[in-house]
Design an enzyme around this catalytic site. Structure first.
Site, mmCIF file in Angstrom:
data_model
loop_
_atom_site.group_PDB
_atom_site.id
_atom_site.type_symbol
_atom_site.label_atom_id
_atom_site.label_comp_id
_atom_site.label_asym_id
_atom_site.label_seq_id
_atom_site.Cartn_x
_atom_site.Cartn_y
_atom_site.Cartn_z
ATOM 1 N N TYR A 145 -4.994 -55.981 47.341
ATOM 2 C CA TYR A 145 -4.161 -57.037 46.761
ATOM 3 C C TYR A 145 -5.066 -58.128 46.230
ATOM 4 O O TYR A 145 -5.977 -58.585 46.916
ATOM 5 C CB TYR A 145 -3.188 -57.631 47.784
ATOM 6 C CG TYR A 145 -2.309 -58.729 47.207
ATOM 7 C CD1 TYR A 145 -2.453 -60.059 47.615
ATOM 8 C CD2 TYR A 145 -1.335 -58.449 46.242
ATOM 9 C CE1 TYR A 145 -1.652 -61.067 47.079
ATOM 10 C CE2 TYR A 145 -0.526 -59.449 45.708
ATOM 11 C CZ TYR A 145 -0.692 -60.757 46.131
ATOM 12 O OH TYR A 145 0.099 -61.750 45.599
ATOM 13 N N ASP A 240 -13.505 -59.185 45.640
ATOM 14 C CA ASP A 240 -12.460 -60.168 45.918
ATOM 15 C C ASP A 240 -12.678 -60.675 47.350
ATOM 16 O O ASP A 240 -12.286 -60.018 48.308
ATOM 17 C CB ASP A 240 -11.072 -59.525 45.769
ATOM 18 C CG ASP A 240 -9.970 -60.532 46.051
ATOM 19 O OD1 ASP A 240 -8.817 -60.289 45.631
ATOM 20 O OD2 ASP A 240 -10.238 -61.552 46.713
ATOM 21 N N LYS A 268 -8.708 -69.704 49.431
ATOM 22 C CA LYS A 268 -8.408 -69.987 50.843
ATOM 23 C C LYS A 268 -9.405 -70.963 51.495
ATOM 24 O O LYS A 268 -9.322 -72.161 51.297
ATOM 25 C CB LYS A 268 -8.298 -68.666 51.613
ATOM 26 C CG LYS A 268 -7.103 -67.802 51.102
ATOM 27 C CD LYS A 268 -6.905 -66.567 51.902
ATOM 28 C CE LYS A 268 -5.963 -65.609 51.221
ATOM 29 N NZ LYS A 268 -4.550 -65.852 51.468
#
Ligand code: KE4
Length: 416
Positions: A145, A240, A268
């Site tokens: 994802y 990622d 994040k």
């Protein structure tokens, strides 16, 4: 006994305002059932809902809060930035300092561009890769994802040579067809896609530690194999590290596994809990980005001083001692959970308890997990005052604020 009256009233109002009553799907608890909490505040390892029920929190805003909620140094840095006037639409010292910190810990990032989410970072990195190679196709992994950009919301086609199909309503088939899907930890599936599409693949994008199928570590040699295959094919390797960046090691997964990507996506933790993303890598790639080059990408609030201050304060707190404490605590938690017979997977302070005989090696195996058993476990933990991410396919996010007492209470709750 969990009180729920005030939460119910807020849920009712939210249901009239937001799709599914939430601003991000996983928060609706569709995978685990029950009514999602309305969270009022957090401190350290705890959150409280609006009925003042306290929970030990393993959601941690889905990853940013590696220091725990409302860490004093982060709060103070944000306060200072807010009181200085929080947003200028101009370069500010905080974004320069944060970028220098990131580069010092991830030397593959010679240049970086801040954006406002991991999604923005992923879509921008793909645009750079396509511009740099003059190629259109991208390879991602089943169960990986990378945010909700159209080209990354796809499902695998029926066979190796077939192109992907849309993974969401509203994604045009023509866009989905530009993305190929391989199997995580399966280099042959990647090689087969390169063989079927010679000199057409701009990049391979991968979570170096998969964390959106639950935690699935890279098999020995997998990441190095991707590095080799992309170099042979003249494609770029994009890591990622939105979740793994500064989480699984001071320099992220690329330091932990010793593989240097061409481009890295971050998010994040680098925003300390505020909206953030970043993409970075080799200078000649990032210098393709406007205004230095022909790849357009922009953002009103990119590099926002309050966000940058929160990210800088967070990274400055992440000392070797904090990483050692996180490792010791997650060891204690994993050992305790395994005593109860669970299958666990973990890398750094990321952990998933799988309702499956053994930890999965890819998404097909992860999907064999007993999600009903997970949902029952989730509710039992919630009733015991432990809030887990509401899906079998998420990682538990430990923070430096989770002390031994909190870990032991979690183990006791899991034992039932
Ligand atoms: P955002 O656009 O949500 O900031 O980041 C997207 C993203 C990119 N890359 C990875 C590896 C990610 O895990 C994410 C987002 N993570 C999910 C949790 N697994 C966010 C939670 C949510 O969607 O509400």
């Amino acid at each position: 006994m969990i009180k729920t009256g005030v939460s119910a009233a807020w849920r009712e109002r939210a249901a009239q305002l937001f799709p599914g009553g939430v601003n991000s799907p996983v928060r609706a608890y569709r995978a685990v059932g029950g009514e999602p909490p309305i969270i009022a505040r957090g401190h350290g390892p705890f959150v409280w809902d609006v009925d003042d029920n306290r929970y030990i929190d393993f959601v941690g805003a889905f990853g940013p809060l590696i220091l725990g909620h409302a860490h004093p140094a982060v709060v103070e840095a944000m306060r200072t930035a807010v009181e200085a006037g929080g947003s200028f639409g101009a370069t500010s010292p905080t974004e320069v300092r944060l970028a220098e910190l990131i580069r010092s810990r991830m030397p593959s990032i010679e240049r970086v561009r801040f954006v406002n989410s991991g999604t923005e970072a992923a879509m921008s990195a793909l645009r750079v890769a396509r511009a740099a190679t003059g190629r259109d196709l991208v390879i991602k992994f089943d169960g990986g994802y990378h945010g909700h950009a159209d080209s990354l919301l796809v499902d695998a086609g029926s066979g190796v040579a077939t192109l992907s199909i849309p993974g969401s309503a509203g994604v045009p088939a023509s866009v989905a067809a530009q993305t190929l899907v391989a199997n995580y930890n399966d280099l042959d599936s990647v090689a087969a896609l390169f063989d079927a599409h010679p000199r057409e693949v701009a990049a391979v994008i991968v979570e170096p530690v998969a964390a959106n199928m639950g935690v699935v570590p890279p098999a020995p040699g997998f990441l190095a194999g991707l590095r080799r295959l992309t170099e042979l094919a003249g494609s770029l390797l994009i890591f990622d590290e939105v979740i793994t960046g500064f989480r699984v090691a001071p320099g992220g997964a690329q330091e932990l596994f010793g593989v240097r990507p061409d481009l890295t996506i971050l998010g994040k933790i680098i925003g300390g809990g505020l909206p953030v993303g970043a993409y970075g890598g080799r200078a000649e790639l990032l210098d393709l980005v406007a205004p230095a080059g022909p790849v357009y990408q922009a953002g009103t609030l990119s590099g926002h001083p309050v966000v940058m201050a929160a990210g800088e304060a967070t990274l400055l707190q992440l000392t070797d001692d904090v990483y050692s404490r996180l490792e010791a605590r997650i060891d204690r938690l994993e050992e305790g959970l395994r005593r109860g017979g669970a299958s666990t997977a973990r890398v750094g302070s990321l952990l998933t308890l799988f309702f499956r005989d053994s930890a999965p090696r890819n998404f097909r195996e992860a999907k064999e997990s007993d999600t009903n058993a997970f949902a029952k476990f989730f509710q039992r933990m919630r009733d015991a005052g432990v809030l887990l991410p509401p899906s079998q396919f998420e990682a538990w996010f430990l923070s430096a604020a989770h002390d031994d007492a909190v870990i032991d209470a979690t183990i006791d709750a899991a034992a039932g």
